[in-house]
Design an enzyme around this catalytic site. Structure first.
Site, PDB file in Angstrom:
ATOM      1  N   CYS A 124       0.765  -1.213  -0.085  1.00  0.00           N
ATOM      2  CA  CYS A 124      -0.033   0.011   0.037  1.00  0.00           C
ATOM      3  C   CYS A 124       0.914   1.410   0.156  1.00  0.00           C
ATOM      4  O   CYS A 124       1.187   1.729   1.246  1.00  0.00           O
ATOM      5  CB  CYS A 124      -0.957   0.050   1.226  1.00  0.00           C
ATOM      6  SG  CYS A 124      -1.952   1.452   1.225  1.00  0.00           S
ATOM      7  N   CYS A 130      -0.606   3.969   2.067  1.00  0.00           N
ATOM      8  CA  CYS A 130      -0.580   4.113   3.468  1.00  0.00           C
ATOM      9  C   CYS A 130       0.840   4.172   4.020  1.00  0.00           C
ATOM     10  O   CYS A 130       1.001   4.967   4.853  1.00  0.00           O
ATOM     11  CB  CYS A 130      -0.891   2.623   4.148  1.00  0.00           C
ATOM     12  SG  CYS A 130      -2.278   1.940   3.509  1.00  0.00           S
ATOM     13  N   ASP A 131       1.852   4.032   3.250  1.00  0.00           N
ATOM     14  CA  ASP A 131       3.089   3.653   3.538  1.00  0.00           C
ATOM     15  C   ASP A 131       4.035   4.886   3.120  1.00  0.00           C
ATOM     16  O   ASP A 131       5.238   4.830   3.377  1.00  0.00           O
ATOM     17  CB  ASP A 131       3.838   2.244   3.486  1.00  0.00           C
ATOM     18  CG  ASP A 131       3.082   1.320   4.387  1.00  0.00           C
ATOM     19  OD1 ASP A 131       2.327   1.653   5.432  1.00  0.00           O
ATOM     20  OD2 ASP A 131       2.908   0.109   4.000  1.00  0.00           O
TER      21      ASP A 131
END
Ligand code: NDP
Length: 455
Positions: free
Chosen positions: A142, A145-146
């Site tokens: 992701c 997200c990261d």
């Protein structure tokens, strides 16, 4: 709402992406008082794939686009506003052998006349040697997200895949990395023209055509990728600190395997153009039955169809027990509010939850209670899921522990000092000592037990 819910549910919706929430919204407005099982960790996170995307620019009604997690917050609020009841847990088992159907969830058996399966699809992995070693140490499923984590800042990064997700993530990562390599196994992109053009026109992205990831290298953290050509022969090595997977999805049909007809790829088989599965009263909505279109808007539309089909089926069989509303117009929808950053002026030594490094410093040094520090970023969908669960734990503990939220975008240096490599990361401190750390969404009970063990 009027009368109590029936012992046998009219309709249970399993899944909380656009398909699930739209189905629930329509069923709720038909006074069927639907029960929606959101899922929690099985097959992705509540809210579905839009929780790990940034700007959704093609959902009608949002001319300037909307963040995926925000769109899902809105769909959830709308479904709840009209009377959808939620169970925020994974459906563990589903028995479709006889009617009414039975669902095991959160330690209870729910019995339902009809079911809508809206369990979506999960991100695929490459499953090659070294993947587990570097998972969360450079490899991520992701980017959204990261991507903002300190290790990726100004570093060379790579994305594997050639679809819209891969292109979107490659463009997104140029915000953080110094350069992005897109590894595509064919000589063309599968992505939509608009998305592909954005990638091809971006000087910060290099596309490596006809290449596959063959292996990984690095000490504690990913440092390089070995690439292979289409025949599987080793080619160049790329020095990158991050590799983001965007290689498609597998439908979440584990619950119904052996009970409903599935196609060769595991997707639910539906009767041409309708939401009907191979069992009466069981309907499908969204990506779980759609290998082709897979858009938020098509998922939402199929959720609407599934709810209307369920409503018709219930009334045809004279099974629906409708609720009556006390008020024609329900109360306004409630949406989650962002955490404000505490300053010297408004810091509270007793607050259950506040934001920013000022509050962190003060509580770390002065609070005698266990302290939960949650690292988030604004576009992190899993953070949207986990934060309310953490707040619920703190509420249940009635002030025996406190929480602080650190936004990685605003305070990357704090995250770097804390060794945070992705969001959400939650650290539990007690007496200035790090007692426990969690990466990604966890069960609420696990966090609660860890805090209780310190009290
Ligand atoms: P897709 O299935 O569309 O694309 C997957 C990509 O991964 C393909 O290019 C495929 O290659 C490649 N791939 C699969 N397996 C491997 C492997 N083992 N090694 C290397 N490459 C591999 O998935 P997406 O997640 O990109 O998109 C899913 C759906 O969501 C699509 O309908 C898309 O349009 C939509 N979407 C829309 C967005 C938007 O509009 N903002 C954003 C993201 C997704 P190959 O082409 O060779 O098969």
């Amino acid at each position: 709402m009027g009368s109590a819910a029936a012992a046998v549910e009219n309709l249970v919706v399993i899944g909380s992406g656009p398909a699930g929430y739209t189905a629930a919204l329509y069923a709720a407005r038909a006074n069927l008082s639907p029960l929606l099982i959101t899922g929690y960790q099985d097959g992705g996170i509540p809210g579905g794939q839009l929780m790990t995307t940034t700007h959704v620019e093609n959902f009608p009604g949002f001319p300037d686009g909307i963040l995926g997690p925000e769109l899902m917050d809105r769909m959830k609020s709308q479904a709840v506003r009209w009377g959808t009841r939620l169970i925020e847990a994974d459906a563990e088992a589903l028995d479709l052998s006889q009617r009414p159907y039975k669902i095991q969830v959160d330690g209870q058996t729910v019995v339902a006349h009809s079911v809508i399966l809206a369990t979506g699809a999960s991100a695929n992995r490459l499953h090659i040697d070294g993947e587990d070693t570097y998972w969360s140490r450079g490899i991520s499923a992701c980017a959204i997200c990261d991507g903002a984590t300190p290790q990726f800042r100004k570093a060379e990064l790579a994305v594997v895949g050639g679809g819209d997700s891969a292109c979107e993530e490659a463009v997104y990562l140029t915000k953080y990395g110094s350069h992005v390599h897109l590894i595509v196994r064919k000589d063309s992109l599968r992505a939509s023209r608009a998305m592909a053009d954005r990638v091809l026109a971006n000087p910060q992205i290099t596309v490596h055509w006809n290449r596959q990831v063959g292996g990984f290298g690095g000490d504690q953290w990913l440092e390089q990728l070995q690439l292979q050509d289409s025949e599987g022969s080793a080619c160049e090595t790329l020095a990158v600190k991050g590799l983001f997977y965007a290689i498609g999805h597998t439908p979440n049909t584990r619950l119904v395997k052996g009970q409903l007809e599935l196609d060769a790829k595991g997707y639910l088989v539906i009767e041409g153009g309708s939401p009907n599965t191979s069992k009466e009263g069981v309907f499908a909505a969204g990506d779980v039955a759609d290998a082709q279109w897979r858009q938020a808007i098509t998922a939402a539309a199929s959720g609407c169809q599934a709810a209307l089909a369920a409503e018709r089926w219930l009334s045809h069989h004279d099974l629906a027990v409708t609720v009556s509303r006390e008020e024609v117009e329900p109360k306004a929808a409630e949406l989650p509010q962002p955490t404000t950053t505490a300053t010297e002026a408004d810091f509270s030594a007793d607050a259950l939850w506040q934001g920013g490094s000022y509050a962190l410093r003060r509580l770390y040094h002065e609070s005698p209670k266990p302290l939960l520090v949650t690292y988030t970023s604004p576009s992190c969908g899993p953070c949207h899921v986990f934060k309310p669960q953490l707040k619920r734990v703190l509420n249940e503990l009635e002030g025996a522990a406190q929480g602080v939220e650190i936004n990685l975008e605003d305070e990357p240096e704090i995250a770097a000092q804390a060794g945070v490599t992705g969001t959400p990361t939650v650290q539990l401190f007690y007496g200035k000592e790090l007692k426990k750390q969690w990466r990604g969404v966890q069960q609420r009970s696990e966090v609660k037990q860890a805090i209780e063990a310190l009290l």
